[in-house]
Design an enzyme around this catalytic site. Sequence first.
Site, mmCIF file in Angstrom:
data_model
loop_
_atom_site.group_PDB
_atom_site.id
_atom_site.type_symbol
_atom_site.label_atom_id
_atom_site.label_comp_id
_atom_site.label_asym_id
_atom_site.label_seq_id
_atom_site.Cartn_x
_atom_site.Cartn_y
_atom_site.Cartn_z
ATOM 1 N N ASP A 40 -1.406 2.562 -2.276
ATOM 2 C CA ASP A 40 -0.692 3.894 -3.189
ATOM 3 C C ASP A 40 0.689 2.856 -3.326
ATOM 4 O OD1 ASP A 40 -0.113 5.903 -4.734
ATOM 5 O OD2 ASP A 40 0.013 7.203 -2.802
ATOM 6 N N ASP A 59 -8.761 2.213 2.600
ATOM 7 C CA ASP A 59 -9.344 3.043 1.546
ATOM 8 C C ASP A 59 -8.614 2.908 0.198
ATOM 9 O OD1 ASP A 59 -7.331 4.473 2.431
ATOM 10 O OD2 ASP A 59 -8.399 6.345 2.935
ATOM 11 N N GLY A 94 2.022 1.471 -1.013
ATOM 12 C CA GLY A 94 1.878 0.015 -0.175
ATOM 13 C C GLY A 94 2.729 -0.037 0.980
ATOM 14 N N LEU A 95 3.408 1.369 1.500
ATOM 15 C CA LEU A 95 4.046 1.108 2.600
ATOM 16 C C LEU A 95 3.363 1.115 3.818
ATOM 17 C CD1 LEU A 95 6.549 3.828 1.461
ATOM 18 C CD2 LEU A 95 7.398 1.728 1.851
ATOM 19 N N THR A 96 2.232 1.750 3.816
ATOM 20 C CA THR A 96 1.337 1.775 4.974
ATOM 21 C C THR A 96 1.045 0.414 5.293
ATOM 22 O OG1 THR A 96 0.623 3.873 4.356
ATOM 23 C CG2 THR A 96 -0.749 3.141 6.077
#
Length: 178
Positions: free
Chosen positions: A105, A102, A107-109
Site C-alpha cells: 500500500d 498480501d 510501501g512502508l511495511t
Amino acid sequence: MSYKLGEVILSRETIARRVREMAEEIANDNGRDKGLVVVGILTGAAFFLTDLVREMPEDMDVRVDFMSVASYGDSTTSSGVVRIFHDLKSSIEGKNVLVVEDIVDSGLTLSHLIDLLNGRNPASLKVCVLLDKYERRKTEVKVDYCGFRIPDKFVVGYGLDCAGMWRHLKDIKYVIEE
Ligand code: IMP
C-alpha cells in the site's frame, strides 16, 4: 464507523489462476535445485503463501518461514511504524529469499522489512505481493512479482482483514464504510 462487505473485486477462480502463473514464473526464475526460502508475513500473507508454494514443482527445494510484523492498528490507514512480533526460525544468510506479502500500500511495511532482511546477508532477496495499491505508494519498493494492481479502495478476504474480520473469505471484496 461500521463496515460492511461490498462487491467482489477478485474471485477465487481469478486468484487461483494468477497464483499458479506466479508460482511457475518464480520456479522458472529461481531454478529448481537452487533453494528458495519463502518468507511469509503474518497474518495476511499466510493464505496466499500456502497456495503459492503448493503450486511450485515438487522437485524444487522450497523452505517456508514466517515473520510477524504490523504497521496497522484497527483502522484502515497506515501508522508507518513496523513492529516485529515474531522473527524467522532459521538464518537466511547466503540463501535465496522470497518475501511474500498480501498487499503493498504505502510501501512502508515492505521497505522496512527489506532493509532489515538485507542486513542479514541473503544471497538474493525478491519480493512477491498478491495485491499492489500503487496509487498510495509513499516510498519506493521493488516488487519482483505482483498478482494484481488494484485501485485505492480497502479490500478484505483471502487473508486480508478489516479490524481482524473477513480474512477467511475465499474471494477478495471491497469494504463499504458506513
Ligand atoms: P503499507 O505499509 O502501507 O504498504 O501496508 C501494508 C499492510 O497494510 C498490509 O500488509 C496490510 O496488512 C495492510 N493493508 C493495506 N491495504 C489494505 C487493504 O485494502 N485491506 C487490508 N489490509 C490492507
